[in-house]
Design an enzyme around this catalytic site. Structure first.
Site, PDB file in Angstrom:
ATOM      1  N   CYS A 135      82.043  73.331  15.862  1.00 42.48           N
ATOM      2  CA  CYS A 135      82.028  72.338  14.781  1.00 42.48           C
ATOM      3  C   CYS A 135      80.602  72.079  14.296  1.00 42.48           C
ATOM      4  CB  CYS A 135      82.754  71.077  15.198  1.00 42.48           C
ATOM      5  SG  CYS A 135      83.442  70.229  13.773  1.00 42.48           S
ATOM      6  N   HIS A 144      87.868  72.981  16.551  1.00 42.89           N
ATOM      7  CA  HIS A 144      87.664  72.619  17.955  1.00 42.89           C
ATOM      8  C   HIS A 144      88.626  73.398  18.840  1.00 42.89           C
ATOM      9  CE1 HIS A 144      84.876  69.226  17.534  1.00 42.89           C
ATOM     10  NE2 HIS A 144      85.458  69.041  16.363  1.00 42.89           N
ATOM     11  N   GLU A 164      88.564  73.880  21.874  1.00 40.32           N
ATOM     12  CA  GLU A 164      88.768  73.270  23.204  1.00 40.32           C
ATOM     13  C   GLU A 164      90.070  72.473  23.280  1.00 40.32           C
ATOM     14  OE1 GLU A 164      86.436  72.444  21.022  1.00 40.32           O
ATOM     15  OE2 GLU A 164      85.950  70.301  21.028  1.00 40.32           O
TER      16      GLU A 164
HETATM   17  N1  GLN Z   1      79.380  65.981  11.902  1.00 38.20           N
HETATM   18  C1  GLN Z   1      80.020  67.167  11.452  1.00 38.20           C
HETATM   19  C2  GLN Z   1      81.036  66.888  10.360  1.00 38.20           C
HETATM   20  O1  GLN Z   1      81.473  65.783  10.200  1.00 38.20           O
HETATM   21  C3  GLN Z   1      80.667  67.899  12.597  1.00 38.20           C
HETATM   22  C4  GLN Z   1      81.770  67.153  13.240  1.00 38.20           C
HETATM   23  C5  GLN Z   1      82.096  67.636  14.623  1.00 38.20           C
HETATM   24  O2  GLN Z   1      81.309  68.324  15.242  1.00 38.20           O
HETATM   25  N2  GLN Z   1      83.261  67.265  15.112  1.00 38.20           N
HETATM   26  O3  GLN Z   1      81.429  67.776   9.645  1.00 38.20           O
END
Ligand code: GLN
Length: 553
Positions: free
Chosen positions: A389, A525, A527
């Protein structure tokens, strides 16, 4: 028709002693005894979902396929049951209150006087409905918080009423803690006795006490609790600390907890039930590793006061472990604090100690400079890197700055006025933020992703063999790789190996294997989909690459 059964899991004495794992383990065991089980978490918070909670305070936000942002216990439920959960399986006080108040405001109660009973009845409705939606036979419902909290009283009251209405279909399990104060050197049962009294004052009596402690309970302690709390001695179950939460189901099985709980609900194991053999195999595999792999996780949510909290990354940590076990490896995990890599160039050399490094998800500006330095070092020195992410967004920023020479490349999240916003905010997100709509408005939940042929991503997911092109992964982010820079980044060697089916959103970025052993970032994600019985293919590919580079070194 057979009646539906409910098991409530409540906590006595203090939080953090294993209600979630007890709930998950019971679920797995009863499933193994042939029952269709669903697990529900009732969270006392007034937050309408877990998305807006501070990670250092609350731990990980676990996202369901639907996009609902929930408590990390839901991750354990999914991992133990080995299946996806749905919105009905989670509630917060805020969610319930909001529903009742919104209904009242729109005259849904037709002018009646609305009070706490309506909230309680809505909770009962949700408890029952979750079982119906899951078409289950047994619902195991974990009530967050501890007995004696005023914050979870509505959930307790709903559970009590459900028991009054269906006396033989509801059982209560209290997970308690017996401290052994150093100065006394003796295990103390009084706090547990008091917790039961407190529970009694709600009109609830526990059928079982799971007595958590550093060591096993002796018979004297068991007798004391049984006598003081009026429960059969056989229903006081000793649950001493153990190395891994994944051992708990087997320990419960050894103590025949599943059978006892079923018996209390006038049920018994079904014929030809599947048991938990697959789980046992996983536990055995986890203990029989042939080699070791050194993985570092670079984060910023580790420190709370004087304590280090890795709860925020619990699913990432578990995902690494499952893949390691599948490969017969022992994971050696190290937490690295991103900020420490900000100014100290020499410190970056320490990264050579690791076989692979993960930069997991995150928000905001702090720790970013350190993470970018780390990613640069890993790329240049060909150390396996897995960005998740924010980790992928930073991979793109680093590549733009260092390879495309766009020195002011950035994400809108950090500097909206940067010359090159290689990670930007999508127009619909802009409007949401302008209107102050932060809660539940990110890109959330499962989305399809199209995988490019001949890439690490394709090989990892074994798509060719399965003749597939699409995968589905869960998301939680507001920003995206800016489509305007995709061509330039691709021309400079970065491969976007996963995109949204229409090609507009970049989901996976990687460097070809001939350039780097493993340099890959994902906008989603992974995970959240890693399970003990089905490790995540990308984590497995990352660990495999890390192991290989370590052997070559
Ligand atoms: N801060 C980033 C976004 O909002 C990544 C979010 C995250 O890593 N879950 O896109």
């Amino acid at each position: 028709m057979k009646s539906h059964k409910y098991i409530f899991v409540v906590g006595g004495v203090m939080s953090g002693v294993g209600k979630g794992i007890t709930t998950s383990s019971l679920g797995l065991i009863l499933q193994g005894k042939g029952y269709k089980v669903n697990l529900v978490k009732a969270d006392p918070y007034l937050n309408v979902d877990a998305g807006t909670m501070n990670p250092t305070e609350h731990g990980e936000v676990f996202v369901l396929n639907s996009g609902l942002e929930t408590d990390q216990d839901m991750g354990n439920y999914e991992r133990f049951l080995n299946r996806d959960l749905s919105n009905e399986d989670y509630m917060t006080s805020g969610m319930v209150y909001k529903y009742v108040i919104d209904k009242e405001r729109s005259l849904g109660f037709r002018g009646k006087c609305i009070d706490a009973d309506n909230v309680r009845d809505e909770i009962i409705h949700r408890f029952i409905n979750a079982g119906k939606v899951n078409k289950s036979e047994i619902s195991i419902i974990e009530i967050g918080g501890t007995v004696g909290d005023y914050q979870n009283i509505m959930f307790m009251e709903a559970a009590r009423v459900l028991k009054v209405k269906n006396p033989s279909d509801v059982a209560f399990v209290m997970v308690s803690y017996l401290p052994i104060p150093k100065t006394i050197g003796e295990m103390k049962s009084k706090p547990t006795q008091n917790a039961v009294r407190q529970l009694n004052s709600y009109g609830i009596h526990p059928d079982f006490i799971i007595a958590r402690a550093e060591v096993a309970l002796d018979s004297k302690r068991k007798e004391k609790i049984a006598m003081a709390c009026s429960i059969p001695i056989g229903n006081v179950i000793s649950a001493p600390d153990i190395g891994s939460v994944y051992d708990v189901p087997q320990n419960f099985e050894n103590d025949r907890i599943g059978e006892m709980v079923l018996k209390s609900l006038s049920l018994k194991s079904k014929k030809n039930s599947p048991g938990i053999n697959d789980w046992k195999k996983f536990v055995t595999r986890a203990k029989s590793q042939k080699g070791e792999v050194n993985i570092a996780i670079v984060g910023k949510y580790f420190n709370t006061g004087d304590f280090v909290l890795s709860d925020v990354y619990v699913s990432v940590i578990d995902a690494v472990k499952f893949s390691c076990y599948a490969l017969g490896l022992k994971p050696k995990l190290t937490w690295l604090v991103a900020q420490e890599f900000e100014n100290d160039k020499a410190k970056l050399k320490e990264l050579n100690k690791y076989d692979g490094v993960i930069v997991p998800g995150g928000f905001g500006e702090s720790g970013i400079v350190g993470k970018l330095n780390v990613i640069n070092y890993l790329r240049v020195n060909k150390i396996p890197f897995f960005g998740i992410c924010y980790g992928m967004q930073l991979l793109v920023i680093e590549y733009a700055r260092d390879v495309l020479k766009l020195k002011d490349a950035n994400t809108h999240e950090i500097n909206p006025n940067a010359t090159d916003l290689v990670v930007d905010i999508m127009p619909e997100q802009k409007k949401k933020l302008k209107d102050g709509k932060y809660g539940g408005t990110m890109r959330l939940g499962a989305y399809p992703c199209l995988i490019k042929k001949g890439t690490i991503a394709e090989r990892s997911y074994s798509l060719e063999a399965k003749n597939l092109k699409l995968i589905h992964e869960r998301h939680r982010h507001r920003y995206e790789v800016n489509p305007e820079y995709v061509q330039r980044l691709s021309d400079a060697g970065l491969v976007f190996s996963g995109t949204s089916p229409d090609g507009s959103l970049m989901e996976i970025a990687e460097l070809p294997k001939k350039i780097h052993p493993f340099f890959l970032g994902v906008q989603f994600h992974p995970e959240f989909l890693a399970r003990p019985l089905s490790p995540h293919p990308l984590f497995t590919a990352f660990v495999e690459a890390s192991q290989k580079t370590s052997r070559e070194a």
